[in-house]
Design a protein around this motif. Structure first.
Motif, mmCIF file in Angstrom:
data_model
loop_
_atom_site.group_PDB
_atom_site.id
_atom_site.type_symbol
_atom_site.label_atom_id
_atom_site.label_comp_id
_atom_site.label_asym_id
_atom_site.label_seq_id
_atom_site.Cartn_x
_atom_site.Cartn_y
_atom_site.Cartn_z
ATOM 1 N N ASN A 17 -14.553 -1.190 -7.717
ATOM 2 C CA ASN A 17 -13.735 -0.369 -6.839
ATOM 3 C C ASN A 17 -14.212 -0.616 -5.421
ATOM 4 O O ASN A 17 -15.413 -0.726 -5.177
ATOM 5 N N VAL A 18 -13.273 -0.737 -4.483
ATOM 6 C CA VAL A 18 -13.669 -1.039 -3.108
ATOM 7 C C VAL A 18 -13.089 -0.006 -2.154
ATOM 8 O O VAL A 18 -12.141 0.708 -2.493
ATOM 9 N N ASP A 19 -13.707 0.068 -0.973
ATOM 10 C CA ASP A 19 -13.134 0.912 0.074
ATOM 11 C C ASP A 19 -11.927 0.166 0.635
ATOM 12 O O ASP A 19 -12.079 -0.856 1.297
ATOM 13 N N GLN A 20 -10.759 0.711 0.359
ATOM 14 C CA GLN A 20 -9.524 0.021 0.725
ATOM 15 C C GLN A 20 -9.377 -0.075 2.241
ATOM 16 O O GLN A 20 -9.535 0.911 2.952
ATOM 17 N N VAL A 21 -9.088 -1.283 2.719
ATOM 18 C CA VAL A 21 -8.753 -1.460 4.127
ATOM 19 C C VAL A 21 -7.281 -1.083 4.289
ATOM 20 O O VAL A 21 -6.399 -1.712 3.710
ATOM 21 N N HIS A 52 -9.198 -6.933 -0.305
ATOM 22 C CA HIS A 52 -9.796 -5.697 0.201
ATOM 23 C C HIS A 52 -8.767 -4.676 0.675
ATOM 24 O O HIS A 52 -9.119 -3.547 1.000
ATOM 25 N N LYS A 83 -7.424 -1.391 -4.009
ATOM 26 C CA LYS A 83 -8.440 -0.367 -4.262
ATOM 27 C C LYS A 83 -9.498 -0.840 -5.252
ATOM 28 O O LYS A 83 -10.544 -0.208 -5.410
ATOM 29 N N ARG A 84 -9.169 -1.904 -5.950
ATOM 30 C CA ARG A 84 -10.071 -2.414 -6.974
ATOM 31 C C ARG A 84 -9.915 -3.930 -6.998
ATOM 32 O O ARG A 84 -8.787 -4.426 -6.888
ATOM 33 N N GLN A 111 0.833 -1.215 0.000
ATOM 34 C CA GLN A 111 0.000 0.000 0.000
ATOM 35 C C GLN A 111 0.864 1.260 0.000
ATOM 36 O O GLN A 111 0.576 2.229 -0.708
#
Ligand code: ADP
Ligand code: MG
Length: 241
Positions: free
Chosen positions: A231-235, A213, A216-217, A193
């Motif tokens: 697209n996801v809410d990045q952990v 997760h 970002k995608r 990250q």
């Protein structure tokens, strides 16, 4: 005013790949379309055997598709000689594997420096760059240690330093946390990250949803096609050092 055309770092269209097994064909990739832009952190998800490594190996120019179009940094990857392919690979791509692929009889610094040797850098520059990148992954003090003296997480950080030292356009990681416990996996993903936050385009192949997760995608492969691309809410994982 000048406008800069935003290009996809990776652009593939109708990519197909089969393996010949005896007299039959195993159709693994059945028409993959995928665009990846500069700075993305993308997880390629899918169950074991779904073709993730096959796709990553083609994107990494380690293997060829049977059909379809692949543009890497706007360069058509097709019909290249071995030498040209190797040059593009060195110039554009960095690799990280589940099994680290470090050379056992070379220390951390030498492992990071080795690809730089093949790229024609002189000894002093190789040493300086290798040390710089070991420092970036928090392992400067481990430079003279052999892989056998490092933990799994440390080995993977050395492998990441080795991939990054060539300043690739894209980092390709195939199950980078596959051999690590969950705490160490988080440390490695935190580093990934961090590298992505500095602007690097990164693809992470994984079959683990929690790892996906942290990207970002998430692109999900099933039965040879992409069944989901979200697209996801990045952990965000805490800092590793
Ligand atoms: P994943 O990485 O998602 O687990 P792979 O891309 O490694 O999947 O493999 C997809 C399928 O192709 C599997 O059924 C695997 O057995 C098969 N396969 C992979 N590589 C080869 C090969 N070199 N020759 C024959 N079959 C292969
Ligand atoms: Mg695989």
């Amino acid at each position: 005013m000048t406008t800069k055309k935003i290009i996809n770092v990776i652009n593939i269209k109708n990519l197909q790949k089969s393996y010949k097994i005896g007299n039959s064909l195993l159709h693994v990739l059945k028409g993959i379309d995928l665009d990846i832009k500069e700075g993305e952190l993308v997880a390629i998800m899918g169950s074991s055997g779904s073709g993730k490594s096959t796709l990553l190996n083609i994107l990494g120019m380690l293997d060829l598709a049977d059909k379809g179009k692949y543009l890497l940094d706007d360069v058509l990857i097709e019909g290249l000689t071995e030498t040209t392919a190797a040059n593009y690979r060195n110039q554009f791509l960095g690799f990280v594997f589940q099994s680290f692929n470090l050379i056992n009889y070379k220390n951390a610094l030498e492992n990071v420096a080795l690809p730089l040797y093949y790229q024609g850098f002189g000894r002093k520059i190789r040493q300086a760059k290798a040390l710089e990148y070991l420092e970036k992954v928090g392992l400067k003090d481990w430079a003279t240690h052999l892989p056998s003296e490092l933990s799994g997480g440390q080995k993977q950080r050395v492998a990441i330093a080795r991939a990054m030292a060539s300043q690739p356009k894209v980092l390709l990681a195939d199950e980078p946390t596959g051999a690590l416990d969950s705490k160490t996996s988080n440390e490695v993903m935190s580093l990934i990250q961090q590298i992505n936050n500095e602007g690097k385009t990164i693809l992470v192949v994984t079959h683990e949803l929690d790892i996906a997760h942290m990207c970002k995608r998430i692109v999900t492969l099933k039965d040879g096609v992409i069944v989901e691309d979200q697209n996801v809410d990045q952990v965000i994982v805490g800092n590793h050092v």
